[in-house]
Design a protein around this motif. Structure first.
Motif, short mmCIF file in Angstrom:
data_model
loop_
_atom_site.label_atom_id
_atom_site.label_comp_id
_atom_site.label_asym_id
_atom_site.label_seq_id
_atom_site.Cartn_x
_atom_site.Cartn_y
_atom_site.Cartn_z
N ALA A 1 8.17 -0.98 10.47
CA ALA A 1 7.43 -0.76 9.22
C ALA A 1 6.18 -1.60 9.28
O ALA A 1 6.26 -2.84 9.35
N GLU A 2 5.03 -0.93 9.30
CA GLU A 2 3.76 -1.66 9.32
C GLU A 2 3.27 -1.75 7.88
O GLU A 2 2.99 -0.71 7.27
N VAL A 3 3.19 -2.96 7.36
CA VAL A 3 2.87 -3.15 5.94
C VAL A 3 1.39 -3.45 5.77
O VAL A 3 0.87 -4.41 6.32
N HIS A 4 0.69 -2.59 4.99
CA HIS A 4 -0.75 -2.78 4.74
C HIS A 4 -1.01 -3.34 3.35
O HIS A 4 -2.11 -3.78 3.06
N ASP A 5 0.02 -3.26 2.48
CA ASP A 5 -0.17 -3.74 1.11
C ASP A 5 1.14 -4.42 0.69
O ASP A 5 2.20 -3.78 0.60
N ALA A 6 1.06 -5.74 0.43
CA ALA A 6 2.27 -6.51 0.10
C ALA A 6 2.95 -5.97 -1.16
O ALA A 6 4.17 -6.13 -1.32
N ALA A 7 2.18 -5.31 -2.02
CA ALA A 7 2.76 -4.78 -3.26
C ALA A 7 3.79 -3.67 -2.97
O ALA A 7 4.59 -3.31 -3.84
N ALA A 8 3.75 -3.15 -1.73
CA ALA A 8 4.68 -2.07 -1.36
C ALA A 8 6.05 -2.60 -0.90
O ALA A 8 6.97 -1.80 -0.65
N ALA B 1 -4.52 -13.38 3.32
CA ALA B 1 -3.41 -12.44 3.50
C ALA B 1 -2.69 -12.71 4.83
O ALA B 1 -3.31 -13.12 5.82
N ALA B 2 -1.37 -12.45 4.84
CA ALA B 2 -0.53 -12.80 5.99
C ALA B 2 -0.97 -12.15 7.29
O ALA B 2 -0.83 -12.74 8.36
N GLY B 3 -1.55 -10.95 7.22
CA GLY B 3 -1.87 -10.22 8.45
C GLY B 3 -3.19 -10.61 9.09
O GLY B 3 -3.52 -10.14 10.17
N GLU B 4 -3.95 -11.49 8.43
CA GLU B 4 -5.22 -11.94 9.03
C GLU B 4 -4.93 -12.73 10.31
O GLU B 4 -3.93 -13.45 10.39
N ARG C 1 14.42 -14.59 5.56
CA ARG C 1 14.71 -14.60 4.12
C ARG C 1 13.41 -14.38 3.36
O ARG C 1 13.34 -13.59 2.43
N TRP C 2 12.36 -15.13 3.76
CA TRP C 2 11.07 -15.02 3.07
C TRP C 2 10.08 -14.25 3.94
O TRP C 2 9.85 -14.63 5.09
N LEU C 3 9.51 -13.20 3.39
CA LEU C 3 8.40 -12.53 4.08
C LEU C 3 7.13 -13.14 3.50
O LEU C 3 6.81 -12.92 2.33
N ILE C 4 6.44 -13.91 4.29
CA ILE C 4 5.23 -14.57 3.80
C ILE C 4 4.14 -13.51 3.65
O ILE C 4 3.85 -12.77 4.60
N THR C 5 3.59 -13.42 2.44
CA THR C 5 2.60 -12.37 2.17
C THR C 5 1.18 -12.94 2.13
O THR C 5 0.22 -12.21 2.39
N ALA C 6 1.05 -14.21 1.78
CA ALA C 6 -0.27 -14.86 1.76
C ALA C 6 -0.09 -16.37 1.80
O ALA C 6 0.97 -16.88 1.44
N VAL C 7 -1.13 -17.06 2.24
CA VAL C 7 -1.10 -18.52 2.28
C VAL C 7 -2.35 -19.03 1.55
O VAL C 7 -3.44 -18.50 1.76
N VAL C 8 -2.15 -20.02 0.68
CA VAL C 8 -3.29 -20.63 -0.02
C VAL C 8 -3.57 -21.98 0.64
O VAL C 8 -2.69 -22.84 0.71
N PHE C 9 -4.80 -22.12 1.17
CA PHE C 9 -5.19 -23.35 1.85
C PHE C 9 -6.06 -24.20 0.93
O PHE C 9 -6.86 -23.65 0.16
N ALA C 10 -5.90 -25.51 1.02
CA ALA C 10 -6.78 -26.46 0.32
C ALA C 10 -7.56 -27.19 1.40
O ALA C 10 -7.01 -28.02 2.12
#
Ligand SMILES: Cc1cc2nc3c(=O)[nH]c(=O)nc-3n(C[C@H](O)[C@H](O)[C@H](O)COP(=O)(O)OP(=O)(O)OC[C@H]3O[C@@H](n4cnc5c(N)ncnc54)[C@H](O)[C@@H]3O)c2cc1C
Length: 346
Positions: free
Chosen positions: A34-41, A98-101, A183-192
């Motif tokens: 499954a290739e995910v293009h939108d985490a909302a899916a 986003a996770a796929g970057e 368990r966790w599918l990481i969908t995005a990371v917020v960097f500081a």
């Protein structure tokens, strides 16, 4: 030809080839991809019968996995894109990625924007979504230091969650995500990311490389250039020869054992570890056993770096794993030290 089914936000591919999706270039297939293009899916994807009940493997660029055979479950490949500046007060920027970057693209983007912090982590392959998993690190820096939060789909509670840095449990090449795989599918990371910070130069030749470049007052982009040159010289390029970077972690052993090893092998590099422990150079141990440059069929140990397992062409995953286990057994027999693989063995 594998069957492709395009859904809103993701594409399903049956009996999908994985050779181009792992940097060891091992031939393997996934029963479903499954290739995910939108985490909302993701909620909809997890309602799909084969995905809901079967085994799941989350995959980025496959630069830290070894497939020893076909995967009978569903491989979920995160292909989401997007970089968003949430806040920037001139001293620190909060950036959601986003996770796929691609990780290396983001590092270069952040440096181009004048943000510091990630310069020592340039040229690490893989996706942004995988970076928190093993708290990627290089040249004295770990990514966890610059992570503000991780957004993920939690399969256990079946909802989207945001974990702040403390909740991620980052340690050397480890995190809560690695301890509970899939368990966790990481969908995005917020960097500081700070604008200015103390550069980390005291690791594995960075200072010397800067001196060779004629740089006396380094800025983050100089450090990135120095690390880039060092990495390019030392590590085999997966585009040229299949590999997954360092195949073994540097072993962390109790101080008492370190003392005994140091007496017998004064040249063994030892670094400070967590309380009552020290970290040993896995590369030195492997090289001392004579494994550097070893080749069995198409499976080998790089002749440039003793930590890197390489595929000279047609090695099967099981052959690569057998060679890695031979290295583990050799180091165990000679030094009484257990080497732990860094990539995920599947
Ligand atoms: C030449 C080379 C050099 C390397 N150098 C370094 C280095 O200096 N430092 C370092 O730390 N690593 C290094 N690595 C290892 C690798 O690049 C990193 O571990 C990277 O973060 C893996 O990213 P990926 O997208 O390829 O992950 P994958 O290999 O696809 O997956 C790795 C693990 O992460 C999980 N995963 C992937 N994406 C997600 C997601 N979105 N959500 C949840 N889980 C996920 C997978 O299930 C798997 O367990 C190197 C690898 C190579 C080939």
């Amino acid at each position: 030809m594998p069957e492709r089914i395009a859904m809103g936000g993701y594409t399903l591919i049956e009996d999908a080839p994985l050779a181009a999706r792992n940097t060891l270039r091992v031939t393997a297939r996934a029963a479903l991809l499954a290739e995910v293009h939108d985490a909302a899916a993701l909620p909809e994807l997890f309602a799909y019968p084969a995905v809901r009940t079967g085994d799941i493997l989350v995959l980025g660029e496959g630069s830290n996995v070894l497939f020893t055979g076909d995967y009978a479950g569903t491989v979920i490949a995160m292909a989401t894109r997007g970089v968003e500046v949430l806040d920037d007060d001139g001293t620190r920027a909060l950036i959601r990625v986003a996770a796929g970057e691609r990780w290396d693209d983001f590092v270069r983007w952040s440096l181009g924007r004048g943000c510091a912090g990630l310069e020592n982590l340039i040229l690490i392959p893989g996706t942004v979504g995988a970076a928190p998993l093993q708290n990627i690190g290089a040249y004295g820096v770990e990514v966890g230091e610059f992570i503000d939060a991780v957004e993920a789909w939690d399969r256990e509670s079946q909802r989207a969650v945001t974990l702040d840095r403390d909740a991620c449990g980052f340690t050397y090449r480890d995190s809560i995500f690695k301890r509970a795989p899939d368990r966790w599918l990481i969908t995005a990371v917020v960097f500081a990311l700070p604008r200015e910070h103390a550069l980390r130069l005291d690791y594995a030749g960075v200072r010397e490389e800067l001196a060779a470049m004629g740089v006396t007052q380094p800025a983050p982009f100089h450090v990135a250039e120095a690390v880039l040159r060092l990495r390019t010289r030392k590590l085999p390029d997966p585009a040229v020869i299949g590999n997954a970077g360092s195949f073994f972690k540097n072993p962390v052993v109790p101080l008492a054992q370190t003392e005994a090893l140091k007496r017998e092998h004064p040249a063994l590099p030892i670094w400070p570890g967590p309380q009552g422990h020290a970290k040993l150079s896995a590369a030195w141990l492997i090289e001392a056993c004579g494994f550097k440059g070893l080749r069995e069929g198409d499976a080998g140990i790089s002749n440039r770096h003793a930590l890197v397992l390489v595929n000279h062409g047609g090695a099967r995953g099981a052959e690569l794993w057998a060679l890695a286990q031979r290295v583990q057994a050799g180091v165990r027999a000679r030094f009484g030290v257990e080497l732990e693989p860094e990539p995920r063995i599947l």
